[in-house]
Design a protein around this motif. Sequence first.
Motif, mmCIF file in Angstrom:
data_model
loop_
_atom_site.group_PDB
_atom_site.id
_atom_site.type_symbol
_atom_site.label_atom_id
_atom_site.label_comp_id
_atom_site.label_asym_id
_atom_site.label_seq_id
_atom_site.Cartn_x
_atom_site.Cartn_y
_atom_site.Cartn_z
ATOM 1 N N MET A 50 -9.499 0.896 79.759
ATOM 2 C CA MET A 50 -8.688 1.482 79.038
ATOM 3 C C MET A 50 -7.905 1.941 79.934
ATOM 4 S SD MET A 50 -6.388 2.930 75.063
ATOM 5 C CE MET A 50 -7.824 1.289 74.161
ATOM 6 N N VAL A 51 -6.408 1.956 80.476
ATOM 7 C CA VAL A 51 -5.643 2.090 81.420
ATOM 8 C C VAL A 51 -4.658 3.699 80.784
ATOM 9 C CG1 VAL A 51 -3.229 1.890 83.002
ATOM 10 C CG2 VAL A 51 -5.336 -0.255 82.118
ATOM 11 N N HIS A 52 -4.660 4.495 81.496
ATOM 12 C CA HIS A 52 -3.440 5.909 80.391
ATOM 13 C C HIS A 52 -2.615 6.109 81.632
ATOM 14 C CE1 HIS A 52 -6.574 6.061 76.923
ATOM 15 N NE2 HIS A 52 -7.372 5.955 77.523
ATOM 16 N N CYS A 53 -1.856 6.636 81.322
ATOM 17 C CA CYS A 53 -0.769 7.494 82.208
ATOM 18 C C CYS A 53 -1.597 8.482 82.951
ATOM 19 C CB CYS A 53 -0.241 8.051 81.417
ATOM 20 S SG CYS A 53 1.409 6.907 80.276
ATOM 21 N N PRO A 54 -1.133 8.406 84.273
ATOM 22 C CA PRO A 54 -1.615 9.387 84.838
ATOM 23 C C PRO A 54 -0.811 11.233 84.177
ATOM 24 C CG PRO A 54 0.394 8.787 85.849
ATOM 25 C CD PRO A 54 0.337 7.442 84.965
ATOM 26 N N VAL A 55 -1.938 12.029 84.330
ATOM 27 C CA VAL A 55 -1.668 13.027 84.251
ATOM 28 C C VAL A 55 -1.978 14.221 84.443
ATOM 29 C CG1 VAL A 55 -2.001 12.281 81.305
ATOM 30 C CG2 VAL A 55 -4.035 13.458 82.535
ATOM 31 N N GLY A 56 -1.296 15.891 84.566
ATOM 32 C CA GLY A 56 -1.707 16.781 85.438
ATOM 33 C C GLY A 56 -2.915 17.317 85.301
ATOM 34 N N PRO A 57 -2.741 18.723 86.407
ATOM 35 C CA PRO A 57 -4.216 18.994 85.640
ATOM 36 C C PRO A 57 -3.814 20.118 84.507
ATOM 37 C CG PRO A 57 -3.199 20.116 87.074
ATOM 38 C CD PRO A 57 -2.284 18.372 87.572
ATOM 39 N N GLY A 94 -15.435 16.477 76.741
ATOM 40 C CA GLY A 94 -15.919 15.611 75.253
ATOM 41 C C GLY A 94 -15.216 15.321 74.523
ATOM 42 N N LYS A 95 -13.467 16.488 74.505
ATOM 43 C CA LYS A 95 -12.733 16.107 73.189
ATOM 44 C C LYS A 95 -12.313 14.897 73.070
ATOM 45 C CE LYS A 95 -12.771 21.375 73.152
ATOM 46 N NZ LYS A 95 -11.598 22.212 73.159
ATOM 47 N N ILE A 96 -11.597 14.402 71.945
ATOM 48 C CA ILE A 96 -10.683 12.893 71.322
ATOM 49 C C ILE A 96 -9.492 13.381 70.877
ATOM 50 C CG2 ILE A 96 -10.819 11.244 69.523
ATOM 51 C CD1 ILE A 96 -13.430 11.489 70.221
ATOM 52 N N GLN A 97 -8.042 13.295 72.052
ATOM 53 C CA GLN A 97 -7.168 13.551 71.303
ATOM 54 C C GLN A 97 -6.178 13.160 70.939
ATOM 55 O OE1 GLN A 97 -6.557 16.683 71.793
ATOM 56 N NE2 GLN A 97 -8.724 17.535 73.077
ATOM 57 N N CYS A 98 -5.505 13.241 69.853
ATOM 58 C CA CYS A 98 -4.778 11.922 69.244
ATOM 59 C C CYS A 98 -3.666 12.448 69.543
ATOM 60 C CB CYS A 98 -4.398 12.687 67.184
ATOM 61 S SG CYS A 98 -3.710 11.441 66.589
ATOM 62 N N TYR A 99 -2.616 11.175 70.320
ATOM 63 C CA TYR A 99 -1.697 11.534 71.770
ATOM 64 C C TYR A 99 -0.991 9.478 71.777
ATOM 65 C CZ TYR A 99 1.520 13.596 74.958
ATOM 66 O OH TYR A 99 2.846 14.325 75.524
ATOM 67 N N TYR A 100 -0.038 9.792 72.500
ATOM 68 C CA TYR A 100 0.270 8.751 72.825
ATOM 69 C C TYR A 100 0.530 8.686 73.487
ATOM 70 C CZ TYR A 100 4.819 10.913 70.667
ATOM 71 O OH TYR A 100 5.530 11.539 69.864
ATOM 72 N N ASN A 101 -0.296 6.817 73.855
ATOM 73 C CA ASN A 101 -0.790 6.329 75.401
ATOM 74 C C ASN A 101 0.995 5.132 75.394
ATOM 75 O OD1 ASN A 101 -2.208 5.089 77.499
ATOM 76 N ND2 ASN A 101 -3.820 3.999 75.750
ATOM 77 N N TYR A 102 1.683 5.898 76.659
ATOM 78 C CA TYR A 102 2.825 5.430 77.003
ATOM 79 C C TYR A 102 2.098 3.808 77.915
ATOM 80 C CZ TYR A 102 4.998 9.362 75.347
ATOM 81 O OH TYR A 102 5.685 10.684 74.598
ATOM 82 N N ALA A 103 0.636 3.997 78.057
ATOM 83 C CA ALA A 103 0.029 2.828 79.034
ATOM 84 C C ALA A 103 0.151 1.406 78.625
ATOM 85 C CB ALA A 103 -0.461 3.042 79.491
ATOM 86 N N GLN A 104 0.368 1.404 76.910
ATOM 87 C CA GLN A 104 0.001 0.226 76.628
ATOM 88 C C GLN A 104 1.734 -0.928 76.312
ATOM 89 O OE1 GLN A 104 -1.695 0.832 72.540
ATOM 90 N NE2 GLN A 104 -0.798 2.590 72.600
ATOM 91 N N ASP A 124 5.741 0.624 88.237
ATOM 92 C CA ASP A 124 5.293 2.260 89.134
ATOM 93 C C ASP A 124 4.441 2.631 87.625
ATOM 94 O OD1 ASP A 124 4.481 4.252 90.597
ATOM 95 O OD2 ASP A 124 6.054 5.454 89.413
ATOM 96 N N LEU A 125 2.961 3.030 87.307
ATOM 97 C CA LEU A 125 3.012 3.247 86.020
ATOM 98 C C LEU A 125 3.439 5.594 85.838
ATOM 99 C CD1 LEU A 125 0.676 2.665 83.592
ATOM 100 C CD2 LEU A 125 -1.121 4.044 84.999
ATOM 101 N N GLY A 126 3.212 5.629 86.331
ATOM 102 C CA GLY A 126 3.829 7.111 86.269
ATOM 103 C C GLY A 126 4.891 7.116 86.129
ATOM 104 N N SER A 127 5.989 6.653 86.587
ATOM 105 C CA SER A 127 7.750 6.398 86.564
ATOM 106 C C SER A 127 7.633 5.751 84.854
ATOM 107 C CB SER A 127 8.447 5.337 87.847
ATOM 108 O OG SER A 127 8.558 5.971 88.581
ATOM 109 N N LEU A 128 7.287 4.886 84.666
ATOM 110 C CA LEU A 128 7.012 4.278 83.238
ATOM 111 C C LEU A 128 6.662 4.634 81.959
ATOM 112 C CD1 LEU A 128 7.844 0.940 81.573
ATOM 113 C CD2 LEU A 128 5.270 0.897 81.649
#
Length: 378
Positions: A1-8, A174-184, A192-196
Amino acid sequence: MVHCPVGPRANISIYHPSNQTDKMSPLSVFTIFLHGSFSSIGILENLFILGVVGFHVRRSVISIWILNLAASDLLATASLPFFTLYMARGNTWNMGTTFCRIHSSIFFLNMFVSGFLLAAISMDRCLVVLRPVWAQNHRNVQLAGRICGVIWALAVVFTIPFYVFRDTIVQPNGKIQCYYNYAQFLPTEPFDLGSLCKQRKEAFAFMKLFLSFLIPLLIIILSYVAVNIGVARRGYRRPFRFVRLVVAVVVSFVLCWAPYHFFIIMEVIAPTGHPAQRLAGQALPISATVGFLNSVLNPILYVFSCPDLCKKIRHSLGAVMESVLAEDLAELARRRSTTHSSISTTEIVLKERSSLTAFCLKGEAREKNESDANPAEN
């Protein structure tokens, strides 16, 4: 699954909790305590309001506003225990993707419904004061019900994007987060995925800010300013209770929701890894919890400030207590009556036995005397 790039240092959760370690910080413990407290108080309070206003108060425009506000607040506070469990488990979501979307959507649905209803209540009071003839002819329960239906429909429509783009994301730890997945729902043309992802994230943040906070707040302020000016022009004296209620409504709405929107915008516009973004990630859990406080304060501001409803509540409580006491007294009287009847029956039986024994003894004595008097017959 594609996810948005995230910072550290990206914080990914429903309210961006920054704690990613197994050991909970004092802030996380305090936030969990607040969630549990607000949930317990809010559920009981709004259930009580729904019960009293729904079954013991005559239908009116004000009662329609209050019922819908209490229903929205009850929905929000009822979802808090699940997020409290999520935080207590170390910010990991184990309840599935579907419930993640539903649970998150309830938070945003309440945000929209509360803002819209508070704006509608303010406009309603404004019309009652400034246009009393129109309000007398057109203001009724059916119209208020239709307006509430439109409010809920709009809130559901505005919540759909938050539902669609919500997802469960497995982190490297290993943690499961409930958050936005803007890469849908990605576009077909090159992008550009990062800009989108950044554009969608900003759009969601400003959508919440304007639709659920700034616009309703502007309507509330303008409505009460118009009421204040109208009352002053007519030379009426403004009651202290009305002024106090107006101030409490505006202040509570701002104090409860302004921190959440402020830190959301800060987290969105700050560069990745910037100290402001880290500060927003740490402050968002507690600010979202404070936002839920509005669901606890609303019944107090809009119900307990109304003398007629206070009388109904006191009457309802008195009726409940009288019913309980009456049942208790009736049970006590029944037991006493049963005990008294048992004692009376025992006394009668003992008296009958005593009389029978005495009669038998008298008969035996008489027969003995007769036998002594006629020895020949023996």
